[in-house]
Design a protein around this motif. Structure first.
Motif, short mmCIF file in Angstrom:
data_model
loop_
_atom_site.label_atom_id
_atom_site.label_comp_id
_atom_site.label_asym_id
_atom_site.label_seq_id
_atom_site.Cartn_x
_atom_site.Cartn_y
_atom_site.Cartn_z
N SER A 69 0.85 -1.18 0.00
CA SER A 69 0.00 0.00 0.00
C SER A 69 0.89 1.24 0.00
O SER A 69 2.09 1.17 0.29
N GLY A 70 0.25 2.38 -0.27
CA GLY A 70 1.00 3.63 -0.23
C GLY A 70 1.10 4.21 1.15
O GLY A 70 1.90 5.12 1.39
N ALA A 71 0.30 3.70 2.10
CA ALA A 71 0.26 4.24 3.46
C ALA A 71 -0.39 3.21 4.38
O ALA A 71 -1.09 2.31 3.90
N PRO A 72 -0.21 3.34 5.70
CA PRO A 72 -0.76 2.34 6.60
C PRO A 72 -2.18 2.62 7.09
O PRO A 72 -2.69 1.89 7.94
N VAL A 73 -2.82 3.70 6.60
CA VAL A 73 -4.22 3.99 6.94
C VAL A 73 -4.95 4.50 5.70
O VAL A 73 -4.35 4.80 4.67
N CYS A 74 -6.27 4.69 5.88
CA CYS A 74 -7.19 4.87 4.75
C CYS A 74 -6.92 6.04 3.82
O CYS A 74 -6.60 5.85 2.64
N CYS A 79 -5.11 8.43 -1.45
CA CYS A 79 -4.49 9.55 -2.17
C CYS A 79 -3.32 9.05 -3.03
O CYS A 79 -3.21 9.42 -4.20
N VAL A 80 -2.48 8.22 -2.45
CA VAL A 80 -1.34 7.66 -3.20
C VAL A 80 -1.84 6.85 -4.39
O VAL A 80 -1.31 6.95 -5.50
N LEU A 81 -2.87 6.05 -4.16
CA LEU A 81 -3.42 5.20 -5.23
C LEU A 81 -3.91 6.03 -6.41
O LEU A 81 -3.63 5.72 -7.57
N LEU A 82 -4.62 7.11 -6.12
CA LEU A 82 -5.24 7.89 -7.18
C LEU A 82 -4.28 8.88 -7.84
O LEU A 82 -4.48 9.26 -8.99
N THR A 83 -3.25 9.32 -7.13
CA THR A 83 -2.36 10.34 -7.67
C THR A 83 -1.02 9.81 -8.19
O THR A 83 -0.32 10.53 -8.91
N SER A 377 0.14 -17.00 -12.59
CA SER A 377 1.51 -17.07 -12.08
C SER A 377 1.60 -16.31 -10.76
O SER A 377 0.67 -15.64 -10.34
N THR A 378 2.75 -16.44 -10.12
CA THR A 378 3.06 -15.69 -8.90
C THR A 378 4.28 -14.83 -9.16
O THR A 378 5.28 -15.31 -9.69
N SER A 379 4.18 -13.57 -8.80
CA SER A 379 5.27 -12.62 -9.04
C SER A 379 5.84 -12.12 -7.72
O SER A 379 5.09 -11.76 -6.82
N ASP A 380 7.17 -12.07 -7.63
CA ASP A 380 7.81 -11.47 -6.46
C ASP A 380 8.31 -10.06 -6.77
O ASP A 380 9.09 -9.48 -6.01
N HIS A 381 7.83 -9.50 -7.90
CA HIS A 381 8.20 -8.12 -8.24
C HIS A 381 7.75 -7.18 -7.13
O HIS A 381 6.62 -7.26 -6.65
N ILE A 382 8.63 -6.30 -6.69
CA ILE A 382 8.32 -5.36 -5.62
C ILE A 382 7.57 -4.16 -6.22
O ILE A 382 8.12 -3.39 -7.00
N SER A 383 6.29 -4.03 -5.83
CA SER A 383 5.43 -2.99 -6.39
C SER A 383 4.68 -2.28 -5.27
O SER A 383 4.67 -2.74 -4.12
N VAL A 384 4.01 -1.19 -5.63
CA VAL A 384 3.39 -0.34 -4.61
C VAL A 384 2.22 0.42 -5.24
O VAL A 384 2.12 0.51 -6.48
N PHE A 385 1.35 0.98 -4.42
CA PHE A 385 0.18 1.68 -4.92
C PHE A 385 0.51 2.73 -5.96
O PHE A 385 -0.23 2.94 -6.90
N TYR A 386 1.61 3.45 -5.78
CA TYR A 386 1.88 4.53 -6.73
C TYR A 386 2.36 4.03 -8.08
O TYR A 386 2.57 4.82 -9.01
N ASP A 387 2.45 2.70 -8.24
CA ASP A 387 2.72 2.11 -9.55
C ASP A 387 1.45 1.91 -10.37
O ASP A 387 1.52 1.70 -11.59
#
Length: 506
Positions: A69-74, A79-83, A377-387
Motif C-alpha cells: 500500500s501507499g500508506a498504513p491507513v485509509c 491519495c497515493v493510489l489515485l495520484t 503465475s506468482t510474481s515477487d516483483h516489488i510494487s506499490v500503490f503509486y505504480d
C-alpha cells in the motif's frame, strides 16, 4: 487513365475493408478492500475464513507477493493510489478530519450537517488516474468509501475524474455499516436506518449473551449491500463502452456488523464466543470472530458476483480486475488478528499492523486477472500503490505524467522484462511519525519522529527476518547512511501543516 484511377480507388476501398479493427481499450475494475490483511485470504494461507471467489480469481491471473500500500491507513493510501505520488510528495499524508470546521468528531452532528462531514480534500486540480482514464475515453465510477474531501468541498469524486459516485463520502460516517445516509454524486441519500452513534454500548443491564441486546446494531439498509448493487449496475450500464470502476468496499473495516444470516455458518463452526463489549471502540458484538470472518466472506461473495456479471455480459476477456487492500489489518473494534493470523507471515497486533510502516501495516494482498492476456503465475516483483497509475496509463496508451513516483508493472503482467524500483518510500506523520524505505532485501524504519524527534533508523533483512525483529543498524553503517540520504531526498515538506514533522526540517 480512367481505368487506372478506378483501380487505385478500388484498391483504397479494399484496403479500408481489410484493415484490422482497433483493439478495444480493456475495462478496468479496481477492487480495494478496507483493512484486509495479507494473511486473511485463502490463497495466502488463511485457514479459518473462506474466500473461494478471491481464491478462484487468483488462479486466473498474477498474484503479487511483494505488493505494498501507499500508506498504513485509509485516506493517505487512497491519495497515493489515485495520484501516483508517494507519501513524501502526496498532498494527503494522514487521516485529517479538518477540525477547524467545527465539531467534526461528533458523529450525529456530522450526519446532519454536510459541512462537518468528510476528511481534508485534495484540490480539484489534482491529476488523478480517474482523470487520465476519462481523457482516454473511459466512463469512470467509484462505489464505496471516498475519504478525500467532504461533501461541501472541492474534493468530491465528481470533481476528481469520476462520472459517478455512490457510497460513503466520509470515513467516520463509515464507522456504522447501517448509516442513516449515503451519497450519490452530490445528492445526500437518506436510508431506512435510525441514527446510532459509533461506540454506543449495550443498554445498562442488557444480557450480552442475548441476541436481542444487539438489535439496534443491525437495521434495514446494510451499506455494503446497497453499494454492491450500484457497482453491478455501473458495469451493466456501461457494458458497451470502456469503463473504469473503482470499487472501494468498506469491508472488512470495523465495526463488526453484518446481517445475522450471513454469519450463521461461522457461528456454527466457531461455537460459543466471548462477546465483545465495545471497550476497544466501535460497536459491541455477540460473536466477534464469526462476524469478522463473515464480513470477509461477504466481500469475497461480492467479488465473485462482480466477476459473474462481467462473464454474463461477455466482457471477461476485455476486462482487467485488480484486487488489493488499502492497508494491513486492524487491531481494534473486537477484531482478533492473532486468532486469524491476519498478517501472517508478518507480525500481528498493535504496532505492527494498521497504522505502522512495518510489513504487516503496508504489505497487502494483490492479484491481477485478465483472461487470455495475463498468465496464471506468482510474481515477487516489488510494487506499490503509486505504480498503479502509470501501469493503467501504459495499458490504455496515455502519457505518464513526469511528476509521478511510480513505475508501470505492465511488462511484468505481460511476461516481459520489468524495470525495478531502486527503492520504495513511505512516510506517515501519525502514530508518532514514521518513515520507511525498502531497497531490495533491506527495510529501513524510523519511529517516533514527531513524538520524540527520533531520527535513528532500524534496519531489517527481510530475506532472513520477515518479522522485523533483528535490528541490524549497528552492523551496516554504510547502509544506514544511504537510507538517511534517501529519506532526506524523498521527503518534501507538506503543504498541510497537520502533516509536518519538525524533526525532518518542516
Amino acid at each position: 487513365m480512367k481505368n487506372l484511377l478506378l483501380l487505385v480507388i478500388c484498391g483504397i476501398c479494399i484496403a479500408c475493408d481489410t484493415k484490422e479493427p482497433e483493439v478495444q481499450s480493456p475495462n478496468v475494475i479496481l477492487i480495494l478492500a478496507d483493512d484486509l490483511g495479507y494473511g486473511e485470504v485463502g490463497y495466502q494461507g488463511q485457514k479459518k475464513i473462506k474466500t473461494p471467489n478471491i481464491d478462484a480469481l487468483s488462479e486466473t491471473g498474477m498474484v503479487f507477493t511483494n505488493h505494498y500500500s501507499g500508506a498504513p491507513v485509509c485516506a493517505p493510501a487512497r491519495c497515493v493510489l489515485l495520484t501516483g505520488k508517494h507519501m513524501g510528495h502526496a498532498y494527503i499524508r494522514g487521516n485529517d478530519a479538518m477540525k477547524e470546521r467545527g465539531d467534526v468528531w461528533d458523529y450525529a452532528k456530522a450526519a446532519a450537517d454536510p459541512n462537518l462531514e468528510g476528511q481534508r480534500n485534495i484540490p480539484a486540480n489534482t491529476e488523478t488516474l480517474s482523470k487520465m482514464l476519462q481523457k482516454a475515453g473511459y466512463k469512470t465510477g467509484i462505489v464505496g468509501k471516498w475519504g478525500l474531501g467532504g461533501p461541501m468541498t472541492e474534493g468530491i469524486p465528481t470533481n476528481l475524474g469520476f462520472d459517478y459516485f455512490y457510497g460513503y463520502n466520509c470515513q467516520r460516517q463509515a464507522h456504522n455499516l447501517y448509516p442513516n445516509h449515503l451519497w450519490e454524486n452530490e445528492e445526500k441519500i437518506l436510508l431506512d436506518n435510525e441514527l446510532v452513534v459509533p461506540a454506543t454500548k449495550l443498554e445498562p443491564g442488557a444480557d450480552p449473551n442475548d441476541p436481542a441486546s444487539y438489535a439496534k446494531y443491525e437495521q434495514k439498509d446494510y451499506a455494503p449491500d446497497l453499494m454492491h448493487e450500484k457497482a453491478l449496475s455501473f458495469i451493466q450500464e456501461n457494458k458497451d463502452e470502456p469503463f473504469f470502476l473503482y470499487y472501494a468496499s468498506p469491508l472488512p473495516h470495523v465495526p463488526l456488523q453484518i446481517p445475522s444470516e450471513d454469519r450463521e455458518s461461522y457461528i456454527a463452526e466457531f461455537g460459543t464466543e466471548e462477546p465483545y463489549d465495545g471497550s476497544k471502540g466501535y460497536f459491541p458484538n455477540q460473536y466477534p470472530n464469526a462476524t469478522y470472518a463473515a464480513m470477509i466472506s461477504k466481500l469475497d461473495q461480492q467479488i465473485g458476483e462482480v466477476r459473474a456479471r462481467v462473464k454474463e455480459l461477455g466482457l471477461e476477456e476485455n476486462t482487467i480486475i485488480i484486487v488489493t487492500s488499502d492497508n494491513g489489518p486492524t487491531y481494534a473494534g473486537g477484531v482478533d488478528s492473532e486468532y486469524f493470523e491476519s498478517s501472517t507471515p508478518f507480525a500481528n497486533g498493535f504496532g505492527r499492523t494498521k497504522g505502522f510502516l512495518y510489513e504487516g501495516g503496508i504489505r497487502v494482498p494483490m492479484l491481477v486477472s485478465w483472461p487470455g492476456k495475463i498468465t496464471q503465475s506468482t510474481s515477487d516483483h516489488i510494487s506499490v500503490f503509486y505504480d498503479i497509475f502509470p501501469t493503467l496509463a501504459e495499458l490504455v496508451g496515455m502519457p505518464v505524467p513526469e511528476e509521478l513516483d511510480g513505475k508501470s508493472f505492465l511488462p511484468e503482467l505481460m511476461g516481459e522484462a520489468q524495470e525495478k524500483h531502486d527503492y520504495l518510500y513511505w512516510e506517515f506523520p501519525e502514530t508518532g511519525g514514521q518513515q520507511a524505505v525498502r531497497m531490495g532485501k533491506w527495510k529501513a524504519v524510523r519511529q517516533n519522529i514527531k513524538k520524540e524527534n527520533n531520527l535513528e533508523i532500524e534496519l531489517y533483512d527481510l530475506s532472513n527476518d520477515i518479522l522485523e525483529q533483528n535490528n541490524l543498524a549497528a552492523e551496516h553503517p554504510d547502509l544506514i547512511k544511504e537510507f538517511e540520504e534517501i529519506m532526506a531526498k524523498e521527503h518534501e515538506a507538506p503543504e498541510v501543516s497537520t502533516f509536518r514533522m519538525p524533526a525532518l526540517g518542516d
